[in-house]
Write a protein that holds these residues in place. Structure first.
Motif, PDB file in Angstrom:
ATOM      1  N   TYR A  85       0.835  -1.203   0.000  1.00  0.00           N
ATOM      2  CA  TYR A  85       0.000   0.000   0.000  1.00  0.00           C
ATOM      3  C   TYR A  85       0.875   1.260   0.000  1.00  0.00           C
ATOM      4  O   TYR A  85       0.601   2.226  -0.731  1.00  0.00           O
ATOM      5  N   SER A  86       1.917   1.232   0.812  1.00  0.00           N
ATOM      6  CA  SER A  86       2.823   2.391   0.860  1.00  0.00           C
ATOM      7  C   SER A  86       3.490   2.621  -0.494  1.00  0.00           C
ATOM      8  O   SER A  86       3.595   3.763  -0.977  1.00  0.00           O
ATOM      9  N   TYR A  87       3.940   1.545  -1.097  1.00  0.00           N
ATOM     10  CA  TYR A  87       4.574   1.643  -2.417  1.00  0.00           C
ATOM     11  C   TYR A  87       3.573   2.152  -3.456  1.00  0.00           C
ATOM     12  O   TYR A  87       3.890   3.038  -4.272  1.00  0.00           O
ATOM     13  N   ALA A  88       2.350   1.607  -3.430  1.00  0.00           N
ATOM     14  CA  ALA A  88       1.329   2.011  -4.394  1.00  0.00           C
ATOM     15  C   ALA A  88       0.965   3.481  -4.222  1.00  0.00           C
ATOM     16  O   ALA A  88       0.700   4.192  -5.206  1.00  0.00           O
ATOM     17  N   THR A  89       0.958   3.960  -2.989  1.00  0.00           N
ATOM     18  CA  THR A  89       0.651   5.369  -2.728  1.00  0.00           C
ATOM     19  C   THR A  89       1.703   6.270  -3.364  1.00  0.00           C
ATOM     20  O   THR A  89       1.381   7.279  -4.012  1.00  0.00           O
ATOM     21  N   ASP A  90       2.968   5.902  -3.189  1.00  0.00           N
ATOM     22  CA  ASP A  90       4.048   6.694  -3.777  1.00  0.00           C
ATOM     23  C   ASP A  90       4.006   6.668  -5.300  1.00  0.00           C
ATOM     24  O   ASP A  90       4.393   7.640  -5.964  1.00  0.00           O
ATOM     25  N   GLN A  91       3.524   5.564  -5.843  1.00  0.00           N
ATOM     26  CA  GLN A  91       3.477   5.415  -7.300  1.00  0.00           C
ATOM     27  C   GLN A  91       2.152   5.896  -7.893  1.00  0.00           C
ATOM     28  O   GLN A  91       1.966   5.820  -9.108  1.00  0.00           O
ATOM     29  N   HIS A  92       1.262   6.385  -7.025  1.00  0.00           N
ATOM     30  CA  HIS A  92      -0.071   6.828  -7.456  1.00  0.00           C
ATOM     31  C   HIS A  92      -0.803   5.712  -8.215  1.00  0.00           C
ATOM     32  O   HIS A  92      -1.499   5.964  -9.201  1.00  0.00           O
ATOM     33  N   ASN A  93      -0.618   4.514  -7.728  1.00  0.00           N
ATOM     34  CA  ASN A  93      -1.234   3.335  -8.349  1.00  0.00           C
ATOM     35  C   ASN A  93      -2.468   2.954  -7.531  1.00  0.00           C
ATOM     36  O   ASN A  93      -2.395   2.196  -6.570  1.00  0.00           O
ATOM     37  N   ARG A  94      -3.614   3.523  -7.914  1.00  0.00           N
ATOM     38  CA  ARG A  94      -4.827   3.321  -7.126  1.00  0.00           C
ATOM     39  C   ARG A  94      -5.296   1.861  -7.145  1.00  0.00           C
ATOM     40  O   ARG A  94      -5.837   1.360  -6.164  1.00  0.00           O
ATOM     41  N   GLN A  97      -3.246   0.077  -4.694  1.00  0.00           N
ATOM     42  CA  GLN A  97      -3.651   0.529  -3.361  1.00  0.00           C
ATOM     43  C   GLN A  97      -4.895  -0.225  -2.888  1.00  0.00           C
ATOM     44  O   GLN A  97      -4.947  -0.731  -1.768  1.00  0.00           O
ATOM     45  N   THR A  98      -5.872  -0.273  -3.771  1.00  0.00           N
ATOM     46  CA  THR A  98      -7.138  -0.924  -3.422  1.00  0.00           C
ATOM     47  C   THR A  98      -6.941  -2.410  -3.136  1.00  0.00           C
ATOM     48  O   THR A  98      -7.495  -2.957  -2.176  1.00  0.00           O
TER      49      THR A  98
END
Length: 233
Positions: A85-94, A97-98
């Motif tokens: 989730y942290s990585y996805a947040t930095d990558q703006h990968n919704r 994230q989900t």
């Protein structure tokens, strides 16, 4: 395990066997009664150990093991999901994230199949982004831990049901053995004893007294349910 009713019937059968053993001369020329005695000893040898060995304990133990492995899987998966989730947040990968937005409590409450499917997805995503996730503390050792936890949980997913099935089969086998015991004592022994009422009255009365089932009250050994007591006729 035996019910109290079964235990009482087993005690009566043991009393019969002991009486027969005390006075073998009385039926030395009786082939039928000798055969009954032999079969009785065989049945007793199979049934007596059940007083010490239960047949339902494995199911409870298996359920406990499954619960422990579920906790381990939920713990490891929640940690990996947090890193994803942290990585996805930095990558703006919704989308990522989900798919990684799960905590320990949610994972722990999931049905087994849903849990394994989700954890497999988390593992696949973590493996795909493994190099980048090193910066988030997701080491190969932690990824392997998740893989091992998933494998361990998957192998025990059906264990409780399997042990319940095995326990039911064992109880049916015990029931069949007691059915054989009833036939031996209530049918064959009864008919073989008739002639001894006149020829060997003391032997006859000792045996008929020994085979009476004394209904001792009590709960099923290792359980709470109890069958109503009956007597051999």
């Amino acid at each position: 395990m035996l019910t109290t009713k079964q235990d009482n019937r087993l005690t009566a059968a043991e009393n019969v066997a002991a009486t027969l053993q005390q006075d073998p001369a009385s039926y030395a020329a009786d082939k039928a009664l000798q055969q009954i005695t032999q079969e009785l000893h065989t049945l007793l040898a199979a049934l007596q150990p059940l007083r010490q060995k239960g047949v339902r304990t494995a199911s409870k133990g298996a359920a406990k093991t499954k619960g422990q492995r579920r906790q381990q899987l939920a713990t490891s998966a929640a940690e990996v999901a947090g890193d994803l989730y942290s990585y996805a947040t930095d990558q703006h990968n919704r989308a990522l994230q989900t798919s990684a937005d799960y905590n320990y409590s949610t994972l722990l409450k999931m049905r087994a199949t849903a849990l394994t499917d989700l954890v497999q997805h988390l593992y696949t995503e973590a493996e795909t982004h493994q190099t980048a996730l090193l910066d988030y503390g997701l080491t190969p050792a932690r990824l392997q831990e998740l893989k091992d936890a998933l494998a361990a949980f998957t192998t025990t997913k059906n264990d409780p049901r399997q042990h319940i099935t095995e326990g039911k089969a064992a109880r049916l086998a015990i029931k069949e053995q007691f059915s054989q015991l009833a036939t031996l004592l209530e049918d064959r022994l009864d008919r073989s004893l008739r002639k001894y009422a006149r020829s060997h009255p003391e032997f006859y009365h000792r045996l008929t007294a020994a085979r009476q089932v004394i209904d001792r009250p009590g709960k099923q050994q290792g359980g709470d349910n109890e069958e109503p007591p009956t007597k051999l006729q």
